[in-house]
Design a protein around this motif. Structure first.
Motif, PDB file in Angstrom:
ATOM      1  N   LEU A   3       0.872  -1.203   0.108  1.00 49.17           N
ATOM      2  CA  LEU A   3      -0.123   0.150  -0.089  1.00 49.17           C
ATOM      3  C   LEU A   3       0.890   1.109  -0.250  1.00 49.17           C
ATOM      4  N   LEU A   4       1.832   1.200   0.649  1.00 55.32           N
ATOM      5  CA  LEU A   4       2.870   2.643   0.762  1.00 55.32           C
ATOM      6  C   LEU A   4       3.327   2.628  -0.595  1.00 55.32           C
ATOM      7  N   GLU A   5       4.088   1.561  -1.160  1.00 51.73           N
ATOM      8  CA  GLU A   5       4.433   1.509  -2.475  1.00 51.73           C
ATOM      9  C   GLU A   5       3.640   2.239  -3.510  1.00 51.73           C
ATOM     10  N   GLN A   6       2.323   1.876  -3.375  1.00 54.26           N
ATOM     11  CA  GLN A   6       1.310   2.284  -4.485  1.00 54.26           C
ATOM     12  C   GLN A   6       1.043   3.714  -4.071  1.00 54.26           C
ATOM     13  N   LYS A   7       0.983   4.168  -2.890  1.00 55.06           N
ATOM     14  CA  LYS A   7       0.615   5.564  -2.792  1.00 55.06           C
ATOM     15  C   LYS A   7       1.940   6.502  -2.992  1.00 55.06           C
ATOM     16  N   GLU A   8       3.055   5.727  -2.796  1.00 57.22           N
ATOM     17  CA  GLU A   8       4.427   6.775  -3.315  1.00 57.22           C
ATOM     18  C   GLU A   8       4.330   6.729  -4.859  1.00 57.22           C
ATOM     19  N   ASN A   9       3.839   5.791  -5.588  1.00 58.37           N
ATOM     20  CA  ASN A   9       3.910   5.798  -7.036  1.00 58.37           C
ATOM     21  C   ASN A   9       2.555   6.418  -7.511  1.00 58.37           C
ATOM     22  N   THR A  10       1.776   6.926  -6.762  1.00 62.76           N
ATOM     23  CA  THR A  10       0.486   7.403  -7.395  1.00 62.76           C
ATOM     24  C   THR A  10       0.483   8.974  -7.366  1.00 62.76           C
TER      25      THR A  10
END
Length: 185
Positions: A146-153
């Motif tokens: 989830l953190l990775e997705q948030k950082e990439n969005t």
């Protein structure tokens, strides 16, 4: 005959899968203790050798990460200091009686003797802890994704919030987080 103490033990994840006689042996190894309002059951960063199963009354947590003050009252069926009844550890939280508390104190030495007499108890507790550890590891992996997705969005300006806006929002309730934490440590 239905024994309320055995039913409280049976409801705890650490004792899942134990039979009636095994739960009775654990209950019998415990000692009923009482705490008056304001008395401390566990003190943060102090070594402990005992878990407390709250039988009646309520307690609150002090020093839970992310909480300005204590938790909401937590009542019967809560196991406090679970790891201390199994291994050498320090308590992660200060837990204080909010009102008169009746609890079952489960000391490590007494529980160890019960497990020596019935190794099946030790095996079941180990299995239960392993399942919880695997679940915790999966939760951490999911959180990391989830953190990775948030950082990439990319955030749009309308959705971005400032520190001041976040600080002005009321804090979310920590009750569920506190109950889960107490039950796991």
């Amino acid at each position: 005959m239905l024994d309320s103490h055995i039913e409280l033990l049976r409801a705890l994840p650490i004792f899942k899968g134990l039979g009636e006689k095994q739960l009775a042996a654990i209950r019998d190894a415990g000692k009923k203790v009482y705490f008056e309002p304001g008395q401390i059951l566990t003190r943060k960063d102090v070594a402990g050798d005992c878990a407390f199963l709250v039988l009646s009354g309520s307690v609150c947590c002090r020093g839970f990460p992310g909480m300005a003050i204590g938790s909401e009252p937590i009542g019967p069926g809560t196991l406090i200091g679970e790891m201390a009844m199994l291994v050498e550890t320090v308590y992660p939280l200060t837990v204080e009686a909010s009102e008169r508390v009746r609890a079952l104190a489960l000391r490590r030495g007494r529980l160890t003797r019960v497990m020596q007499r019935d190794p099946g108890i030790a095996r079941q507790l180990a299995d239960n802890l392993l399942l919880r550890l695997r679940s915790f590891a999966q939760d951490l992996r999911n959180f990391e994704l989830l953190l990775e997705q948030k950082e990439n969005t990319p955030q749009t300006p309308a959705l971005a919030s400032t520190k001041a806006e976040r600080a002005a929002q009321p804090p979310a309730s920590n009750t569920g987080r506190v109950r889960r934490f107490i039950g796991e440590y």
